[in-house]
Design a protein around this motif. Structure first.
Motif, mmCIF file in Angstrom:
data_model
loop_
_atom_site.group_PDB
_atom_site.id
_atom_site.type_symbol
_atom_site.label_atom_id
_atom_site.label_comp_id
_atom_site.label_asym_id
_atom_site.label_seq_id
_atom_site.Cartn_x
_atom_site.Cartn_y
_atom_site.Cartn_z
ATOM 1 N N ILE A 103 0.862 -1.180 0.000
ATOM 2 C CA ILE A 103 0.000 0.000 0.000
ATOM 3 C C ILE A 103 0.899 1.229 0.000
ATOM 4 N N ASP A 104 0.593 2.175 -0.852
ATOM 5 C CA ASP A 104 1.389 3.394 -0.964
ATOM 6 C C ASP A 104 0.455 4.590 -0.845
ATOM 7 N N ILE A 105 0.928 5.625 -0.176
ATOM 8 C CA ILE A 105 0.061 6.783 0.026
ATOM 9 C C ILE A 105 0.213 7.838 -1.068
ATOM 10 N N THR A 106 1.090 7.591 -2.023
ATOM 11 C CA THR A 106 1.292 8.578 -3.088
ATOM 12 C C THR A 106 0.485 8.205 -4.324
ATOM 13 N N PRO A 107 -0.228 9.163 -4.897
ATOM 14 C CA PRO A 107 -1.047 8.858 -6.074
ATOM 15 C C PRO A 107 -0.242 8.280 -7.238
ATOM 16 N N GLU A 108 1.002 8.700 -7.364
ATOM 17 C CA GLU A 108 1.811 8.269 -8.511
ATOM 18 C C GLU A 108 2.064 6.766 -8.510
ATOM 19 N N ALA A 109 1.884 6.118 -7.362
ATOM 20 C CA ALA A 109 2.147 4.678 -7.259
ATOM 21 C C ALA A 109 1.040 3.835 -7.885
ATOM 22 N N TYR A 110 -0.087 4.434 -8.186
ATOM 23 C CA TYR A 110 -1.257 3.682 -8.642
ATOM 24 C C TYR A 110 -1.439 3.810 -10.146
ATOM 25 N N GLU A 111 -1.682 2.672 -10.764
ATOM 26 C CA GLU A 111 -1.785 2.622 -12.220
ATOM 27 C C GLU A 111 -3.185 2.909 -12.724
ATOM 28 N N TYR A 112 -4.178 2.511 -11.960
ATOM 29 C CA TYR A 112 -5.549 2.572 -12.462
ATOM 30 C C TYR A 112 -6.400 3.449 -11.547
ATOM 31 N N TRP A 113 -7.259 4.239 -12.186
ATOM 32 C CA TRP A 113 -8.085 5.198 -11.465
ATOM 33 C C TRP A 113 -9.501 5.190 -11.998
ATOM 34 N N GLY A 114 -10.431 5.457 -11.086
ATOM 35 C CA GLY A 114 -11.790 5.715 -11.508
ATOM 36 C C GLY A 114 -11.949 7.183 -11.859
ATOM 37 N N GLN A 115 -13.159 7.553 -12.253
ATOM 38 C CA GLN A 115 -13.422 8.924 -12.692
ATOM 39 C C GLN A 115 -13.733 9.854 -11.526
ATOM 40 N N GLY A 116 -13.977 9.292 -10.350
ATOM 41 C CA GLY A 116 -14.251 10.092 -9.172
ATOM 42 C C GLY A 116 -15.733 10.281 -8.911
ATOM 43 N N THR A 117 -16.058 10.502 -7.646
ATOM 44 C CA THR A 117 -17.429 10.793 -7.240
ATOM 45 C C THR A 117 -17.388 11.896 -6.185
ATOM 46 N N GLN A 118 -18.282 12.871 -6.340
ATOM 47 C CA GLN A 118 -18.271 14.050 -5.482
ATOM 48 C C GLN A 118 -18.955 13.755 -4.153
ATOM 49 N N VAL A 119 -18.293 14.150 -3.084
ATOM 50 C CA VAL A 119 -18.873 14.098 -1.743
ATOM 51 C C VAL A 119 -18.875 15.515 -1.197
ATOM 52 N N THR A 120 -20.053 15.977 -0.787
ATOM 53 C CA THR A 120 -20.186 17.316 -0.229
ATOM 54 C C THR A 120 -20.831 17.200 1.141
ATOM 55 N N VAL A 121 -20.159 17.749 2.141
ATOM 56 C CA VAL A 121 -20.666 17.711 3.506
ATOM 57 C C VAL A 121 -21.055 19.132 3.895
ATOM 58 N N SER A 122 -22.319 19.337 4.172
ATOM 59 C CA SER A 122 -22.812 20.674 4.491
ATOM 60 C C SER A 122 -22.954 20.849 5.995
ATOM 61 N N SER A 123 -22.652 22.059 6.435
ATOM 62 C CA SER A 123 -22.723 22.355 7.879
ATOM 63 C C SER A 123 -24.014 23.076 8.212
#
Length: 123
Positions: A103-123
């Motif tokens: 397991i690596d904490i740097t993004p550059e170590a990962y070959e495959y990525w999803g497109q992302g999903t937005q999370v918004t937390v409102s106060s």
């Protein structure tokens, strides 16, 4: 090759919960180290949590400890987020790298990525 698709993001109030899903196609998840990253506006992409399916080892960012958990079933990995805070607002990405690495904490170590999903937390 593996293709990753995230889902489950949305708008939630402070203290609420969300479960994100990342579904893989092409190869089974057991072939990969899986991780979740997030990126807030104007900030760099940061590691949230990761898992090594071979030995079950997990790695958590300090911000995730006690609130977030990672799990998986078949070809889907989940990120359960509890007690959400406004600072958790970000686009969340799942990522994969070959299981023979750690397991690596740097993004550059990962070959495959999803497109992302937005999370918004409102106060």
């Amino acid at each position: 090759q593996v293709q990753l698709v995230e889902s489950g993001g949305g708008l939630v109030q402070v203290g609420g919960s969300l479960r994100l899903s990342c579904t893989a196609s092409g190869r089974t998840l057991s072939n990969y180290i899986m991780a979740w990253f997030r990126q807030a506006p104007g900030k760099e992409r940061e590691f949230v949590i990761g898992i090594n399916w071979i030995d079950g080892r997990t790695n958590y960012a300090n911000s995730a400890k006690g609130r977030f958990t990672i799990s998986g079933a078949k070809n889907t990995v989940y990120l359960q987020m509890n007690n959400l805070k406004p600072e958790d607002t970000a686009i969340y990405y799942c990522a994969a790298r070959n299981r023979f690495y750690a397991i690596d904490i740097t993004p550059e170590a990962y070959e495959y990525w999803g497109q992302g999903t937005q999370v918004t937390v409102s106060s």
